[in-house]
Design a protein around this motif. Structure first.
Motif, PDB file in Angstrom:
ATOM      1  N   GLY A  89       0.845  -1.185   0.000  1.00 44.71           N
ATOM      2  CA  GLY A  89       0.000   0.000   0.000  1.00 44.71           C
ATOM      3  C   GLY A  89       0.877   1.229   0.000  1.00 44.71           C
ATOM      4  O   GLY A  89       1.962   1.231  -0.594  1.00 44.71           O
ATOM      5  N   CYS A  90       0.427   2.276   0.703  1.00 46.49           N
ATOM      6  CA  CYS A  90       1.212   3.501   0.844  1.00 46.49           C
ATOM      7  C   CYS A  90       1.589   3.692   2.309  1.00 46.49           C
ATOM      8  O   CYS A  90       1.066   3.013   3.199  1.00 46.49           O
ATOM      9  CB  CYS A  90       0.427   4.703   0.322  1.00 46.49           C
ATOM     10  SG  CYS A  90       0.115   4.612  -1.466  1.00 46.49           S
ATOM     11  N   ALA A  91       2.496   4.618   2.556  1.00 49.02           N
ATOM     12  CA  ALA A  91       3.094   4.758   3.881  1.00 49.02           C
ATOM     13  C   ALA A  91       2.439   5.859   4.701  1.00 49.02           C
ATOM     14  O   ALA A  91       1.968   6.867   4.164  1.00 49.02           O
ATOM     15  CB  ALA A  91       4.590   5.029   3.752  1.00 49.02           C
ATOM     16  N   ALA A  92       2.465   5.658   6.012  1.00 49.39           N
ATOM     17  CA  ALA A  92       2.065   6.684   6.979  1.00 49.39           C
ATOM     18  C   ALA A  92       3.222   6.896   7.952  1.00 49.39           C
ATOM     19  O   ALA A  92       4.188   6.121   7.976  1.00 49.39           O
ATOM     20  CB  ALA A  92       0.811   6.255   7.729  1.00 49.39           C
ATOM     21  N   GLU A  93       3.139   7.963   8.754  1.00 49.31           N
ATOM     22  CA  GLU A  93       4.211   8.284   9.688  1.00 49.31           C
ATOM     23  C   GLU A  93       4.487   7.104  10.612  1.00 49.31           C
ATOM     24  O   GLU A  93       3.570   6.423  11.080  1.00 49.31           O
ATOM     25  CB  GLU A  93       3.849   9.518  10.520  1.00 49.31           C
ATOM     26  CG  GLU A  93       4.989  10.078  11.347  1.00 49.31           C
ATOM     27  CD  GLU A  93       6.169  10.510  10.481  1.00 49.31           C
ATOM     28  OE1 GLU A  93       7.312  10.372  10.946  1.00 49.31           O
ATOM     29  OE2 GLU A  93       5.946  10.965   9.335  1.00 49.31           O
ATOM     30  N   GLY A  94       5.770   6.846  10.821  1.00 51.24           N
ATOM     31  CA  GLY A  94       6.191   5.728  11.644  1.00 51.24           C
ATOM     32  C   GLY A  94       6.489   4.485  10.843  1.00 51.24           C
ATOM     33  O   GLY A  94       6.890   3.460  11.386  1.00 51.24           O
ATOM     34  N   GLY A  95       6.280   4.567   9.491  1.00 50.68           N
ATOM     35  CA  GLY A  95       6.576   3.423   8.644  1.00 50.68           C
ATOM     36  C   GLY A  95       5.508   2.364   8.652  1.00 50.68           C
ATOM     37  O   GLY A  95       5.769   1.205   8.302  1.00 50.68           O
ATOM     38  N   VAL A  96       4.269   2.720   9.049  1.00 52.38           N
ATOM     39  CA  VAL A  96       3.160   1.765   9.023  1.00 52.38           C
ATOM     40  C   VAL A  96       2.328   2.024   7.773  1.00 52.38           C
ATOM     41  O   VAL A  96       2.474   3.046   7.101  1.00 52.38           O
ATOM     42  CB  VAL A  96       2.290   1.879  10.284  1.00 52.38           C
ATOM     43  CG1 VAL A  96       3.107   1.588  11.519  1.00 52.38           C
ATOM     44  CG2 VAL A  96       1.659   3.276  10.380  1.00 52.38           C
ATOM     45  N   ILE A  97       1.433   1.088   7.471  1.00 48.82           N
ATOM     46  CA  ILE A  97       0.613   1.238   6.278  1.00 48.82           C
ATOM     47  C   ILE A  97      -0.418   2.336   6.482  1.00 48.82           C
ATOM     48  O   ILE A  97      -0.966   2.519   7.569  1.00 48.82           O
ATOM     49  CB  ILE A  97      -0.065  -0.095   5.906  1.00 48.82           C
ATOM     50  CG1 ILE A  97      -0.672  -0.012   4.497  1.00 48.82           C
ATOM     51  CG2 ILE A  97      -1.117  -0.485   6.943  1.00 48.82           C
ATOM     52  CD1 ILE A  97      -1.047  -1.358   3.927  1.00 48.82           C
ATOM     53  N   SER A  98      -0.684   3.102   5.432  1.00 48.32           N
ATOM     54  CA  SER A  98      -1.642   4.205   5.507  1.00 48.32           C
ATOM     55  C   SER A  98      -3.069   3.685   5.359  1.00 48.32           C
ATOM     56  O   SER A  98      -3.332   2.771   4.575  1.00 48.32           O
ATOM     57  CB  SER A  98      -1.346   5.219   4.406  1.00 48.32           C
ATOM     58  OG  SER A  98      -2.348   6.207   4.357  1.00 48.32           O
ATOM     59  N   LYS A  99      -3.987   4.303   6.119  1.00 50.66           N
ATOM     60  CA  LYS A  99      -5.406   3.978   5.995  1.00 50.66           C
ATOM     61  C   LYS A  99      -6.107   4.900   5.009  1.00 50.66           C
ATOM     62  O   LYS A  99      -7.284   4.717   4.710  1.00 50.66           O
ATOM     63  CB  LYS A  99      -6.087   4.094   7.361  1.00 50.66           C
ATOM     64  CG  LYS A  99      -5.543   3.151   8.420  1.00 50.66           C
ATOM     65  CD  LYS A  99      -6.246   3.377   9.743  1.00 50.66           C
ATOM     66  CE  LYS A  99      -5.656   2.511  10.854  1.00 50.66           C
ATOM     67  NZ  LYS A  99      -6.308   2.767  12.153  1.00 50.66           N
ATOM     68  N   ASP A 100      -5.387   5.897   4.511  1.00 46.29           N
ATOM     69  CA  ASP A 100      -5.979   6.866   3.596  1.00 46.29           C
ATOM     70  C   ASP A 100      -5.936   6.351   2.159  1.00 46.29           C
ATOM     71  O   ASP A 100      -5.354   5.303   1.866  1.00 46.29           O
ATOM     72  CB  ASP A 100      -5.236   8.199   3.689  1.00 46.29           C
ATOM     73  CG  ASP A 100      -5.330   8.797   5.081  1.00 46.29           C
ATOM     74  OD1 ASP A 100      -6.379   8.609   5.727  1.00 46.29           O
ATOM     75  OD2 ASP A 100      -4.351   9.439   5.513  1.00 46.29           O
ATOM     76  N   ASP A 101      -6.532   7.122   1.260  1.00 46.20           N
ATOM     77  CA  ASP A 101      -6.489   6.768  -0.154  1.00 46.20           C
ATOM     78  C   ASP A 101      -5.046   6.750  -0.645  1.00 46.20           C
ATOM     79  O   ASP A 101      -4.191   7.490  -0.129  1.00 46.20           O
ATOM     80  CB  ASP A 101      -7.294   7.780  -0.975  1.00 46.20           C
ATOM     81  CG  ASP A 101      -8.790   7.670  -0.703  1.00 46.20           C
ATOM     82  OD1 ASP A 101      -9.227   6.595  -0.259  1.00 46.20           O
ATOM     83  OD2 ASP A 101      -9.496   8.675  -0.933  1.00 46.20           O
ATOM     84  N   PRO A 102      -4.754   5.954  -1.658  1.00 49.72           N
ATOM     85  CA  PRO A 102      -3.375   5.878  -2.178  1.00 49.72           C
ATOM     86  C   PRO A 102      -2.890   7.233  -2.692  1.00 49.72           C
ATOM     87  O   PRO A 102      -3.679   8.073  -3.122  1.00 49.72           O
ATOM     88  CB  PRO A 102      -3.487   4.866  -3.322  1.00 49.72           C
ATOM     89  CG  PRO A 102      -4.714   4.079  -3.036  1.00 49.72           C
ATOM     90  CD  PRO A 102      -5.650   5.018  -2.356  1.00 49.72           C
ATOM     91  N   VAL A 103      -1.590   7.424  -2.643  1.00 47.56           N
ATOM     92  CA  VAL A 103      -0.937   8.595  -3.222  1.00 47.56           C
ATOM     93  C   VAL A 103       0.083   8.104  -4.238  1.00 47.56           C
ATOM     94  O   VAL A 103       0.467   6.936  -4.242  1.00 47.56           O
ATOM     95  CB  VAL A 103      -0.248   9.454  -2.136  1.00 47.56           C
ATOM     96  CG1 VAL A 103      -1.259  10.041  -1.171  1.00 47.56           C
ATOM     97  CG2 VAL A 103       0.791   8.632  -1.375  1.00 47.56           C
ATOM     98  N   ASN A 104       0.542   9.016  -5.105  1.00 51.76           N
ATOM     99  CA  ASN A 104       1.499   8.593  -6.144  1.00 51.76           C
ATOM    100  C   ASN A 104       2.952   8.845  -5.775  1.00 51.76           C
ATOM    101  O   ASN A 104       3.847   8.608  -6.564  1.00 51.76           O
ATOM    102  CB  ASN A 104       1.178   9.265  -7.477  1.00 51.76           C
ATOM    103  CG  ASN A 104       1.387  10.779  -7.424  1.00 51.76           C
ATOM    104  OD1 ASN A 104       1.803  11.327  -6.414  1.00 51.76           O
ATOM    105  ND2 ASN A 104       1.076  11.448  -8.514  1.00 51.76           N
ATOM    106  N   SER A 105       3.204   9.340  -4.561  1.00 49.28           N
ATOM    107  CA  SER A 105       4.565   9.723  -4.173  1.00 49.28           C
ATOM    108  C   SER A 105       5.317   8.635  -3.421  1.00 49.28           C
ATOM    109  O   SER A 105       6.529   8.748  -3.217  1.00 49.28           O
ATOM    110  CB  SER A 105       4.530  10.983  -3.315  1.00 49.28           C
ATOM    111  OG  SER A 105       3.747  10.764  -2.148  1.00 49.28           O
ATOM    112  N   ASN A 106       4.622   7.584  -2.979  1.00 50.69           N
ATOM    113  CA  ASN A 106       5.318   6.539  -2.233  1.00 50.69           C
ATOM    114  C   ASN A 106       4.535   5.236  -2.283  1.00 50.69           C
ATOM    115  O   ASN A 106       3.343   5.213  -2.615  1.00 50.69           O
ATOM    116  CB  ASN A 106       5.579   6.966  -0.784  1.00 50.69           C
ATOM    117  CG  ASN A 106       4.309   6.997   0.052  1.00 50.69           C
ATOM    118  OD1 ASN A 106       3.783   5.959   0.453  1.00 50.69           O
ATOM    119  ND2 ASN A 106       3.798   8.211   0.308  1.00 50.69           N
TER     120      ASN A 106
END
Length: 675
Positions: free
Chosen positions: A542-559
């Protein structure tokens, strides 16, 4: 050394019954104030800024800043008061260690030498201290101190600016002196016009030069006599003790000397230097302060600045070449053209000229240009100078630009030789090969005159080469320089050609054949991160969130974020990857490529902290392995999107799925297994 106790001017005026108004006067002390250059410590005296204060110092000019140390009596102090010290501000140079401390002393009597600052009986009262780690800071000074002393508390330090505010009670008026222009570049032995001193109040001034070995100045008239190449600061200052005026003005004078060369071959690589060459700006439009710059392996001319093209004409002038005893002189260099309107435009705006001496008429030389606008260097060809045998000549590189178009011209490896060049060249300057490759297509040597060459390798641990045939044997991972050398003969000059050979051992950790796993990356101490780019492998989760965990938000194209297992908890620290390279970003990001989720991928980049966890940044390449898994995230406790639409289904990453999706989903706020 004894100091003489001086009454303050305020007290003196009070004794005679005069009414005096207190005003604030600010002195900004920089390296220019003291006229010191280089890293050698020097004693300077009689320096003034804006106030009536007169300063002396023992300092150096390392990192183009005021350089102090805590030994050998280094420091800055005032010998004449500017009034009462009201405040002091320190602006540190970035090259100073964060723990360095600068001490400020105040005194009611004048300092006479740097040694006073190191004598407990002479240094006065410590009125402030500044620590570099605190950054730029201003301290208000309490008490009535008329003289200031400044010294390092410990070790070397660099300061960009010291601002001192004096509460002045002097009836003297600021002379408001200034020079126009404030800097000047002149040629040794050539006439020049010195900057004009603007002195509207007609204040008396005395002129001085900080480096009399470079230029002397008449103390009364300001007339300058050039002595040698170098840089000096010319100062015009109101004499100390003048009751009517105070103040000073300075300008920087750079003296250049044109060298004469009579020994050949002559060469200049232009690697971070102009060498014996001089820049002569004929015209620079407003907004453009220079055209020619030094770079790591070449010099560059460009009239593009501040996101705009500017009109200009600027020359890069060679030293004088004495061809009195030459037989067959030739000129050659390498150059690249880019950003010009066209190649034909470059042939008109980036040209090479020759003249006799420094005053002769310029004649254009015909040179070879690249067929394309790019950053690839090409040879100018061998340019015959036989018409100038017996004469002294100069070569000029002429660059012009307009407000509509400003190309970039890069030049390196300039040579003037007496004889014919062997014209050796490899077909490429760099070549990479994987260890074990059969019959690699190595760069080929161009040897138009069929001269005898000797081959060599700079690191035989990486690759060996047969000295006669040039046959290469790869040995190990690393880099080496392959060189073909010609010793010279009666017909051709000695010369050489080379290229950089990179040998890649895929079994080395971090190579594409042996990439780092996510577990291996996370096990590395930050101080042990590889300095070069490496390959890392994992599944796109998926995509990343702070702390190196998976993001719960919609995907982004930067990571993206990588996992090494198909099932993991939402709180697990994975491996965030920055998608910086345009090709990789386009092909990998989950916004445009949602089906990439679960695919195994190798990415090539630098292991660095990202989202506060071990990650990969500066990615420039990637490769999908063809493997894939179904990503399952456990532990999701709050997926607000799941309640947004009755009957809608979402996977455990919070992404909406269709009715045919199988596995664990969120539906109406509840976890449901679909079979």
């Amino acid at each position: 050394m004894n100091k003489i106790l001086r009454y303050s001017f305020v007290a003196l005026l009070a004794m005679v019954g005069l009414n005096v108004m207190a005003t604030d006067v600010t002195d900004e002390l920089t390296l220019t104030t003291f006229g010191v250059t280089g890293t050698s410590y020097k004693d300077v005296t009689g320096k003034k800024a804006t106030s009536a204060a007169v300063y002396a110092a023992n300092i150096a000019g390392g990192n183009s800043a005021i350089q102090l140390r805590s030994k050998s009596n280094s420091g800055i102090f005032s010998t004449t008061s500017g009034g009462r010290i009201k405040s002091v501000k320190i602006e540190w140079n970035t090259n100073t260690n964060a723990e360095r401390i600068l001490d400020i002393y105040g005194s009611t009597t004048a300092y006479e030498a740097p040694a006073d600052l190191y004598d407990s009986e002479m240094q006065g009262t410590k009125i402030a201290s500044f620590t570099c780690s605190d950054g730029t800071k201003t301290t208000i000074i309490e008490g009535n101190y008329q003289y200031i002393g400044i010294r390092s508390n410990k070790d070397a330090m660099y300061i960009d600016k010291i601002t001192i505010v004096w509460e002045s009670s002097s009836t003297a008026e600021n002379a408001n002196l200034s020079f126009s222009p404030e800097s000047l570049k002149v040629r040794l032995g050539k006439p020049f016009t010195a900057p004009t001193l603007i002195n509207e109040n007609g204040a008396p001034v005395v002129y001085s030069s900080s480096e009399e070995t470079v230029a002397e100045v008449n103390a009364e008239t300001g007339a300058v006599t050039l002595k040698a190449a170098g840089t000096t600061t010319i100062t015009a200052a109101v004499p100390e003790g003048n009751a009517s005026f105070y103040g000073q003005a300075t300008y920087t004078l750079t003296v250049e000397e044109l060298a004469t060369v009579n020994t050949f071959p002559f060469s200049e690589t232009f690697a971070n230097t102009f060498g014996k060459f001089l820049v002569e700006d004929k015209s620079l439009a407003e907004g453009l302060s220079y055209v020619w710059t030094k770079n790591s392996g070449y010099v560059k001319a460009s009239g593009f600045a501040n996101s705009a093209a500017h009109a200009s004409e600027s020359w890069l002038l060679s030293p004088l070449f004495d061809l009195t005893n030459a037989n067959e002189p030739n000129l050659m260099f390498e150059h690249a053209i880019n950003k010009f309107a066209s190649v034909d435009a470059a042939k008109q705006e980036a040209t090479v000229w020759v003249r006799e001496g420094e005053e002769g008429e310029w004649s254009k030389l015909e040179i070879a240009y690249s067929e394309n606008k790019d950053w690839n260097f090409v040879s100018s060809g061998s340019i015959a100078l036989s018409a100038y045998v017996g004469k002294i000549i100069q070569i000029g590189f002429k660059y012009i630009s307009t407000a509509e178009s400003a190309g970039t011209w890069e030049i390196k490896n300039f040579k003037v030789i007496d004889g014919q060049d062997a014209e050796l060249a490899f077909s490429a300057t760099k070549f990479s090969v994987v260890l074990g490759t059969e019959n690699p297509d190595y760069p080929t040597l161009t040897n138009p005159h069929n001269v005898t060459v000797t081959y060599s390798s700079s690191d035989t641990n990486v690759a060996e080469i047969d000295a006669e045939t040039g046959a290469i044997t790869l040995k190990a991972d690393g880099k080496t320089t392959i060189k073909a050398t010609f010793a010279g003969n009666d017909d051709y000059l000695a010369g050489e050609a080379s290229y950089e050979l990179t040998v890649i051992d895929e079994s080395v950790k971090g190579r594409k054949g042996n990439p780092y796993t996510i577990a291996e990356v996370k096990a590395l101490e930050e101080t042990a991160y590889p300095t070069e780019k490496v390959w890392v492998i994992g599944y796109i989760a998926g995509c990343a969130a702070e702390g190196g965990v998976i993001s719960k938000d919609d995907p982004v194209n930067s990571n993206i974020i990588l996992t090494d297992v198909a099932t993991f908890d939402e709180a697990d620290v994975l491996l965030p990857v920055q998608l910086s390279g345009s090709t990789t970003k386009t092909a990998v990001n989950l916004v445009d490529n949602p089906t990439n989720k679960g695919k195994e991928i190798k990415v090539y980049g630098k292991i660095q902290k990202y989202f506060g966890a071990p990650g990969v940044k500066e990615v420039t390449s990637h490769e999908f392995t063809g493997n894939s898994v179904e990503i399952v995230v456990t532990g999701i406790t709050n997926v607000t999107a799941a309640k947004a639409e009755n009957g809608a289904r979402y996977n455990l990453a919070g992404q909406k799925v269709n009715a045919g999706y199988k596995g664990l989903v969120i539906m109406n706020g509840q976890k449901v297994v679909l079979k």
